[in-house]
Scaffold this active site. Structure first.
Site, PDB file in Angstrom:
ATOM      1  N   SER A 110       0.839  -1.194   0.000  1.00 47.94           N
ATOM      2  CA  SER A 110       0.000   0.000   0.000  1.00 47.94           C
ATOM      3  C   SER A 110       0.884   1.259   0.000  1.00 47.94           C
ATOM      4  O   SER A 110       1.693   1.415  -0.911  1.00 47.94           O
ATOM      5  CB  SER A 110      -0.962  -0.047   1.186  1.00 47.94           C
ATOM      6  OG  SER A 110      -2.011   0.880   1.035  1.00 47.94           O
ATOM      7  N   HIS A 244      -7.798  -5.672   0.295  1.00 45.63           N
ATOM      8  CA  HIS A 244      -6.588  -4.874   0.470  1.00 45.63           C
ATOM      9  C   HIS A 244      -5.580  -5.575   1.379  1.00 45.63           C
ATOM     10  O   HIS A 244      -4.375  -5.452   1.182  1.00 45.63           O
ATOM     11  CB  HIS A 244      -6.959  -3.500   1.045  1.00 45.63           C
ATOM     12  CG  HIS A 244      -5.845  -2.512   0.985  1.00 45.63           C
ATOM     13  ND1 HIS A 244      -5.313  -2.064  -0.199  1.00 45.63           N
ATOM     14  CD2 HIS A 244      -5.145  -1.882   1.970  1.00 45.63           C
ATOM     15  CE1 HIS A 244      -4.345  -1.202   0.046  1.00 45.63           C
ATOM     16  NE2 HIS A 244      -4.223  -1.071   1.352  1.00 45.63           N
TER      17      HIS A 244
END
Length: 273
Positions: A110, A244
């Site tokens: 990320s 995610h």
């Protein structure tokens, strides 16, 4: 307690950090007495070095691993948070410059993917040496801009974003004391990544590996595929089942596939941990 977000409430490694600035920034995750390469892991927004401890269980036997501990969380809670990717890159490059020379593989998830990418670019431009490879996870290509203002939301807005990503237990998010500890770092990290803009420059020379979850609400497979334009060398894309935080949901699969990438980048080894 340990959260998927690796925030300030998670336990840090039981190992004793090394002395000096490197000891504050780099936390040993996996030792390798005959190491030929070093893996450096950069966490996501709101994350900490402890996020990686359960994820790196089957690395090649000649790759040692360290995780980056950003200021403003866990045992660095009293230190001011950094609020730009440039500041994080400056600090990481200085720490790596002070470390004993060893071939590096950089991994980031990320926000950490953007930081690792810029560290790789900086090292190639400065003559410090191209990494053996860069592995980026859960992040769209840096050329793809998107207007994002999560860092400008109130505390409830920040919490709502974390709930959407399924990165932290709801019980922790509902605890006022826990929130007081991790929200400043989370806001600073979101400010850093949401204001980040890639400066023009040549593509990376090192191999690039891209990991992404097929149901990630923050990045589509197509946006991950766009990393290809940022590397002159070999680029591979691996799609995982999950969102995610696919790597926390599927830790053994993630570890095995990362280990395979490290073996490819660093050369064959005998055995794994």
């Amino acid at each position: 307690m340990t959260t998927a977000s690796g925030n300030a409430t998670g336990h840090s490694s039981p190992r004793v950090p090394r002395a000096g600035g490197a000891g504050r920034w780099l936390r040993p995750v996996a030792a390798a007495p005959n190491a030929r390469a070093r893996l450096i892991c950069f966490p996501h927004a709101g994350g900490s070095a402890g996020f990686f401890f359960p994820l790196l269980k089957s690395l090649p036997g000649t790759v040692e691993a360290y995780a980056v501990q950003y200021p403003g969380r866990q045992d660095r809670l009293a230190e001011p948070c950094l609020t730009s990717v440039d500041e994080l890159v400056d600090a990481a490059c200085e720490v790596l410059r002070q470390e004993p020379a060893m071939p590096l593989v950089l991994f980031g998830h990320s926000m950490g993917a953007s930081v690792a990418f810029e560290v790789a670019r900086r090292r190639e431009r400065s003559g410090a040496g191209s990494p053996l490879g860069l592995v980026v996870s859960g992040r769209r290509a840096p050329s793809l801009r998107r207007a994002e203002t999560v860092h400008q939301r109130d505390d409830e807005g920040l919490i709502a974003e974390i709930r959407r990503l399924n990165g932290t237990d709801d019980a922790l998010l509902d605890d006022p004391e826990v929130r007081r500890m991790f929200l400043p770092a989370l806001r600073a990290d979101y400010r850093a990544i949401e204001t980040y803009r890639m400066a023009p420059g040549p593509p990376l020379r090192c191999p690039l590996s891209v990991f992404v979850g097929d149901a990630d609400p923050r990045v589509s497979v197509a946006e991950a595929e766009a990393w290809r334009e940022h590397a002159d060398g070999e680029v591979s894309l691996q799609v995982f089942s999950g969102g995610h935080f696919y790597l926390s949901d599927r830790p053994q699969e993630f570890s095995d596939r990362l280990s395979a990438e490290l073996t490819r980048l660093c050369g064959p080894v005998t055995g794994s941990r």
